[in-house]
Structures are given as C-alpha cells and as structure tokens.
Design a protein around this motif. Structure first.
Motif, short mmCIF file in Angstrom:
data_model
loop_
_atom_site.label_atom_id
_atom_site.label_comp_id
_atom_site.label_asym_id
_atom_site.label_seq_id
_atom_site.Cartn_x
_atom_site.Cartn_y
_atom_site.Cartn_z
N CYS A 216 -8.20 -14.41 0.49
CA CYS A 216 -9.35 -14.44 1.40
C CYS A 216 -10.28 -13.24 1.23
O CYS A 216 -11.37 -13.23 1.76
N GLY A 217 -9.83 -12.20 0.52
CA GLY A 217 -10.68 -11.04 0.27
C GLY A 217 -10.65 -9.99 1.37
O GLY A 217 -11.39 -9.02 1.31
N SER A 218 -9.80 -10.15 2.36
CA SER A 218 -9.72 -9.17 3.44
C SER A 218 -9.14 -7.86 2.90
O SER A 218 -8.20 -7.86 2.11
N VAL A 219 -9.70 -6.74 3.35
CA VAL A 219 -9.29 -5.42 2.86
C VAL A 219 -8.42 -4.74 3.92
O VAL A 219 -8.76 -4.72 5.10
N TYR A 220 -7.30 -4.17 3.46
CA TYR A 220 -6.37 -3.45 4.33
C TYR A 220 -6.25 -2.02 3.83
O TYR A 220 -6.28 -1.77 2.62
N LYS A 221 -6.12 -1.09 4.76
CA LYS A 221 -6.01 0.32 4.38
C LYS A 221 -4.85 0.94 5.15
O LYS A 221 -4.76 0.82 6.37
N MET A 222 -3.98 1.62 4.42
CA MET A 222 -2.84 2.28 5.04
C MET A 222 -3.29 3.62 5.62
O MET A 222 -3.88 4.44 4.94
N GLU A 223 -3.00 3.81 6.90
CA GLU A 223 -3.29 5.07 7.58
C GLU A 223 -1.95 5.80 7.73
O GLU A 223 -1.11 5.39 8.53
N TYR A 224 -1.76 6.85 6.96
CA TYR A 224 -0.49 7.57 6.97
C TYR A 224 -0.41 8.45 8.21
O TYR A 224 -1.28 9.28 8.45
N VAL A 225 0.65 8.26 9.01
CA VAL A 225 0.82 9.03 10.24
C VAL A 225 2.11 9.84 10.22
O VAL A 225 2.47 10.45 11.23
N GLY A 226 2.79 9.88 9.08
CA GLY A 226 4.05 10.62 8.97
C GLY A 226 3.82 12.09 8.69
O GLY A 226 2.69 12.59 8.70
N PRO A 227 4.90 12.82 8.41
CA PRO A 227 4.78 14.24 8.11
C PRO A 227 4.05 14.47 6.79
O PRO A 227 4.19 13.69 5.86
N GLN A 228 3.27 15.53 6.72
CA GLN A 228 2.49 15.79 5.51
C GLN A 228 3.35 16.27 4.35
O GLN A 228 3.06 16.01 3.21
N ASP A 229 4.44 16.96 4.63
CA ASP A 229 5.35 17.44 3.59
C ASP A 229 6.53 16.49 3.50
O ASP A 229 7.22 16.26 4.49
N ASP A 230 6.78 15.94 2.31
CA ASP A 230 7.89 15.00 2.18
C ASP A 230 9.23 15.69 1.98
O ASP A 230 10.26 15.04 1.91
N GLY A 231 9.24 17.01 1.87
CA GLY A 231 10.49 17.75 1.76
C GLY A 231 11.01 17.93 0.36
O GLY A 231 11.94 18.67 0.13
N HIS A 232 10.42 17.24 -0.61
CA HIS A 232 10.89 17.36 -1.99
C HIS A 232 10.27 18.55 -2.72
O HIS A 232 10.82 19.05 -3.67
N GLY A 233 9.09 18.96 -2.32
CA GLY A 233 8.42 20.06 -2.99
C GLY A 233 7.65 19.65 -4.22
O GLY A 233 7.12 20.48 -4.94
N MET B 121 0.86 -1.19 0.00
CA MET B 121 0.00 0.00 0.00
C MET B 121 0.89 1.23 0.00
O MET B 121 1.99 1.19 0.54
N ASP B 122 0.43 2.31 -0.62
CA ASP B 122 1.17 3.57 -0.56
C ASP B 122 0.19 4.72 -0.42
O ASP B 122 -1.01 4.52 -0.33
N ARG B 123 0.73 5.94 -0.40
CA ARG B 123 -0.14 7.10 -0.15
C ARG B 123 -1.13 7.34 -1.29
O ARG B 123 -2.23 7.83 -1.06
N GLN B 124 -0.75 7.02 -2.52
CA GLN B 124 -1.67 7.20 -3.65
C GLN B 124 -2.70 6.08 -3.71
O GLN B 124 -3.81 6.28 -4.17
N ARG B 125 -2.32 4.87 -3.30
CA ARG B 125 -3.20 3.70 -3.32
C ARG B 125 -3.24 3.08 -1.92
O ARG B 125 -2.59 2.08 -1.66
N PRO B 126 -3.98 3.67 -0.99
CA PRO B 126 -3.92 3.20 0.40
C PRO B 126 -4.71 1.92 0.68
O PRO B 126 -4.53 1.31 1.71
N VAL B 127 -5.60 1.51 -0.24
CA VAL B 127 -6.44 0.34 0.01
C VAL B 127 -5.95 -0.82 -0.83
O VAL B 127 -5.67 -0.68 -2.01
N GLU B 128 -5.87 -2.00 -0.20
CA GLU B 128 -5.45 -3.21 -0.91
C GLU B 128 -6.27 -4.38 -0.39
O GLU B 128 -6.62 -4.45 0.79
N ARG B 129 -6.61 -5.30 -1.29
CA ARG B 129 -7.43 -6.47 -0.94
C ARG B 129 -6.62 -7.74 -1.18
O ARG B 129 -5.95 -7.86 -2.19
N CYS B 130 -6.70 -8.66 -0.23
CA CYS B 130 -6.00 -9.94 -0.34
C CYS B 130 -6.68 -10.79 -1.42
O CYS B 130 -7.90 -10.99 -1.37
N PRO B 131 -5.92 -11.28 -2.39
CA PRO B 131 -6.55 -12.09 -3.45
C PRO B 131 -7.00 -13.48 -2.98
O PRO B 131 -7.81 -14.11 -3.63
#
Length: 183
Positions: A144-161, A132-142
């Motif tokens: 069993c079908g369980s759904v996982y979602k990434m909850e981003y808790v890091g800094p909002q600005d990645d520093g690259h601009g 999972m990543d910030r652009q695609r936070p939801v992923e489903r297991c092929p």
C-alpha cells in the motif's frame, strides 16, 4: 402468654445475632496485615535489574504471580497493577497512510522492531511484516506504500562499547540501490 413468647423470641435473637456478626468479622484477614509478608516494590521503586526479582512465597504456601515473577514479566505485572502499559501494546494508527514527511511512528526499546501493515484503510490487504532497526528506522509497505518509522525509546548506550556486532553485516536489499531522493 403472648408477652412471654415475644420476650423469649427477642432474647434468642439478641443472643444469636452478636455471635454471628463476631464470627464473620474475625474470618476476614487483610493480606497486608500479615506480619511476615515481604513488601512488594512498586513500579517507581524499580531502579536496577536486582529490583526485578520477587520475594518468593513464605514457606508452606503457594506463591502468587507477583511473588514469583522475575525480570520483564515482573515489570509488566507491576505496571499493570498501577495501570501503566509498560510495553505499549496499543495498535498502530491505521486511520491514515504514512508518508515520508509524516510516517506512522512505531516505538521501540530494542535494537529492532517488527510492524505488521494491513493497509489503509485497515484490513485492505494481508499482513505484511516490516522490519526496522536503529540504522534503518524507516520502512515502506510494498503493498500500500504506507511509511513506518521506528522511534527508539531505549537506552542510548547498548553496553557493548561498539556499534558493529562481531563482523556481521546486514544483507543488501533493493533499498540499498535506490537513490536517497526517491526515499
């Protein structure tokens, strides 16, 4: 005669006992009582990356982990000393099947996170690693079908601009062609 022997025995015990107590008490040295020992910062004192550099050992001594650790290792050691699990290494909730309405949350401080699904109930299939990543936070297991979602808790600005990474584009997967209402 009996009183003489008793008096000599008491005198011996009185003369030896204080010396023993005194000898043991002087060998105990508290680490914080050493005057030239640098102060170790606590977790709440960490504000910048420069705070994650250890003081090092005194000349002629072998450094401990807390004296020589730097960076993320130092942050983890300081957290463990205060009883805080900095990297949240608890296992994910495997007692239920994640759905789109109620997914299993995966916390991440980075741009991407991998989660291993073992099925519901736990260990019902082999580990399948889901990305999972910030652009695609939801992923489903092929499996069993369980759904996982990434909850981003890091800094909002990645520093690259900027959001793109030098022309790199993520490869397309089957999920790119599925209608959004089927997600």
């Amino acid at each position: 005669m009996f009183l003489q022997r008793t008096a000599v025995a008491v005198a011996r015990r009185a003369a030896v006992a204080p010396a023993l107590r005194r000898g043991i008490a002087t060998t105990v040295v508290r680490r914080n009582a050493v005057p030239d020992q640098p102060k170790i910062k606590t977790l709440k004192d960490i504000k910048t990356e420069e705070d994650l550099v250890g003081p090092g050992a005194r000349p002629g001594t072998v450094p401990t982990d807390i004296e020589q650790a730097t960076g993320l290792e130092r942050l983890e050691i300081l957290g463990k000393m205060e009883g805080v699990d900095v990297f949240d290494m608890r296992p994910l909730d495997a007692s239920r099947l994640g759905t789109l309405d109620n997914p299993v949350l995966v916390r991440s401080a980075g741009e991407e996170q991998y989660a291993g699904c073992t099925g519901v109930p736990a260990d019902s299939h082999n580990v399948i690693w889901l990305r999972m990543d910030r652009q695609r936070p939801v992923e489903r297991c092929p499996e069993c079908g369980s759904v996982y979602k990434m909850e981003y808790v890091g800094p909002q600005d990645d520093g690259h601009g900027h959001d793109h990474h030098h022309g790199w584009e993520e490869p397309k997967t089957f999920a790119d062609y599925v209608k959004p209402e089927y997600w």
